[in-house]
Design a protein around this motif. Structure first.
Motif, mmCIF file in Angstrom:
data_model
loop_
_atom_site.group_PDB
_atom_site.id
_atom_site.type_symbol
_atom_site.label_atom_id
_atom_site.label_comp_id
_atom_site.label_asym_id
_atom_site.label_seq_id
_atom_site.Cartn_x
_atom_site.Cartn_y
_atom_site.Cartn_z
ATOM 1 N N SER A 10 0.824 -1.215 0.000
ATOM 2 C CA SER A 10 0.000 0.000 0.000
ATOM 3 C C SER A 10 0.859 1.267 0.000
ATOM 4 N N SER A 11 2.136 1.120 0.311
ATOM 5 C CA SER A 11 3.045 2.274 0.314
ATOM 6 C C SER A 11 3.619 2.561 -1.077
ATOM 7 N N VAL A 12 3.226 1.795 -2.092
ATOM 8 C CA VAL A 12 3.756 1.983 -3.439
ATOM 9 C C VAL A 12 3.551 3.430 -3.883
ATOM 10 N N SER A 13 4.524 3.964 -4.595
ATOM 11 C CA SER A 13 4.416 5.346 -5.061
ATOM 12 C C SER A 13 3.599 5.403 -6.354
ATOM 13 N N GLN A 14 3.041 6.559 -6.615
ATOM 14 C CA GLN A 14 2.294 6.738 -7.861
ATOM 15 C C GLN A 14 3.222 6.601 -9.055
ATOM 16 N N GLU A 15 4.452 7.077 -8.906
ATOM 17 C CA GLU A 15 5.423 6.990 -10.002
ATOM 18 C C GLU A 15 5.710 5.540 -10.368
ATOM 19 N N GLU A 16 5.856 4.671 -9.357
ATOM 20 C CA GLU A 16 6.118 3.259 -9.635
ATOM 21 C C GLU A 16 4.930 2.621 -10.352
ATOM 22 N N MET A 17 3.726 2.966 -9.924
ATOM 23 C CA MET A 17 2.539 2.407 -10.567
ATOM 24 C C MET A 17 2.445 2.851 -12.026
ATOM 25 N N LEU A 18 2.737 4.110 -12.270
ATOM 26 C CA LEU A 18 2.689 4.621 -13.645
ATOM 27 C C LEU A 18 3.738 3.945 -14.521
ATOM 28 N N GLU A 19 4.914 3.687 -13.944
ATOM 29 C CA GLU A 19 5.963 2.992 -14.694
ATOM 30 C C GLU A 19 5.539 1.567 -15.039
ATOM 31 N N LEU A 20 4.913 0.872 -14.085
ATOM 32 C CA LEU A 20 4.438 -0.484 -14.329
ATOM 33 C C LEU A 20 3.387 -0.513 -15.440
ATOM 34 N N ILE A 21 2.444 0.433 -15.369
ATOM 35 C CA ILE A 21 1.372 0.486 -16.374
ATOM 36 C C ILE A 21 1.952 0.772 -17.754
ATOM 37 N N ASP A 22 2.904 1.681 -17.809
ATOM 38 C CA ASP A 22 3.530 1.995 -19.092
ATOM 39 C C ASP A 22 4.234 0.772 -19.669
ATOM 40 N N LYS A 23 4.879 0.010 -18.799
ATOM 41 C CA LYS A 23 5.558 -1.219 -19.233
ATOM 42 C C LYS A 23 4.558 -2.208 -19.834
ATOM 43 N N PHE A 24 3.424 -2.379 -19.173
ATOM 44 C CA PHE A 24 2.410 -3.326 -19.657
ATOM 45 C C PHE A 24 1.702 -2.807 -20.904
ATOM 46 N N ASN A 25 1.544 -1.497 -20.989
ATOM 47 C CA ASN A 25 0.945 -0.909 -22.199
ATOM 48 C C ASN A 25 1.767 -1.252 -23.439
ATOM 49 N N ARG A 26 3.092 -1.268 -23.272
ATOM 50 C CA ARG A 26 3.989 -1.481 -24.411
ATOM 51 C C ARG A 26 4.254 -2.960 -24.692
ATOM 52 N N ASP A 27 3.795 -3.818 -23.813
ATOM 53 C CA ASP A 27 4.029 -5.258 -23.969
ATOM 54 C C ASP A 27 2.974 -5.844 -24.907
ATOM 55 N N ARG A 28 3.396 -6.291 -26.092
ATOM 56 C CA ARG A 28 2.452 -6.817 -27.082
ATOM 57 C C ARG A 28 1.861 -8.160 -26.683
ATOM 58 N N ASN A 29 2.452 -8.819 -25.691
ATOM 59 C CA ASN A 29 1.922 -10.099 -25.222
ATOM 60 C C ASN A 29 0.756 -9.924 -24.245
ATOM 61 N N ILE A 30 0.497 -8.680 -23.848
ATOM 62 C CA ILE A 30 -0.590 -8.396 -22.907
ATOM 63 C C ILE A 30 -1.734 -7.723 -23.660
#
Length: 238
Positions: A10-30
């Motif tokens: 629950s202490s995750v930063s907003q920046e880390e979450m945005l980075e994760l989402i960006d990574k998954f957005n660019r992953d063609r396997n998802i």
């Protein structure tokens, strides 16, 4: 179809979450991506929902998908709203010209349900052509009872256990319970799930009624999977 769940404290930063989402957005396997809500208070929920690529937004929460929903265009429909719509369609309930009461105005459930049911069935994204009234926490209980008694279809999505009682439902009306509330059983002392509808009493008057647990919940999961299949089919092939 395979899935992965990414856990963060629950202490995750907003920046880390945005980075994760960006990574998954660019992953063609998802093909599909969703973020479990609610989020910790220090994170901007709207910023996170808008970070998910609209074409992978299987929860239908991105501002582009919500905007298209409001304009009767094809889009990723929020899964719970899609579940209610699917239940109505599969039950064969008539919505054209009918009175519908939606109890609850959340942006993820109540609002999209109302949009689906009131919009034009002849548009790109077919709607229900119903006369829709929305009630919410600021609607006085006596007024809520008056509105419910006029409704051919009552959709309870307020998050208030047993809010809809038998005296509020007209004979033969359809009652769809979206609420999921945890209450202590007075007999066993154990916690159990109940809906926004007093199921045992209302079922004696309703023409159709959905239970809790069951009903809308499993159909919501099915609609998330349906959105994921749609996203996979529409994904670019390059």
């Amino acid at each position: 179809m395979s899935s992965s769940t990414i856990f963060r404290p629950s202490s995750v930063s907003q920046e880390e979450m945005l980075e994760l989402i960006d990574k998954f957005n660019r992953d063609r396997n998802i093909s599909g991506l969703l973020v479990q809500l609610p989020l910790p208070e220090h994170i901007n929920e709207r910023a996170i929902c808008n970070a998910v690529a609209p074409e992978k937004d299987v929860d239908g929460f991105h501002i582009v998908n919500i905007g298209k929903l409001c304009l009767d265009q094809r889009c990723m429909i929020p899964a719970t709203a899609a579940a209610v719509w699917e239940i109505i369609r599969r039950t064969g309930l008539e919505t054209v010209g009918k009175n519908v009461l939606v109890v609850g105005r959340s942006k993820n459930v109540g609002m999209p349900i109302a949009m689906l049911l009131h919009s034009d069935r002849k548009h790109e994204r077919s709607g229900g052509d119903a006369t829709v009234i929305m009630a919410h926490r600021c609607t006085p209980l006596p007024r809520l009872k008056e509105l419910a008694r006029l409704a051919d279809i009552v959709i309870a999505a307020a998050g208030v256990p047993h809010l809809i009682t038998a005296d509020m439902v007209k004979e033969g009306a359809a009652v769809i319970d979206v609420g999921i509330n945890r209450m202590q059983d007075p007999v066993t002392g154990k916690s159990r799930l109940v809906g926004d509808v007093d199921f045992e009493a209302v079922k004696e008057k309703a023409g159709f009624i959905t239970p809790v647990p069951g009903g809308v919940g499993p159909m919501t999961i099915a609609m998330v999977m349906k959105n994921t299949v749609t996203a996979a089919k529409n994904a670019p092939t390059y």
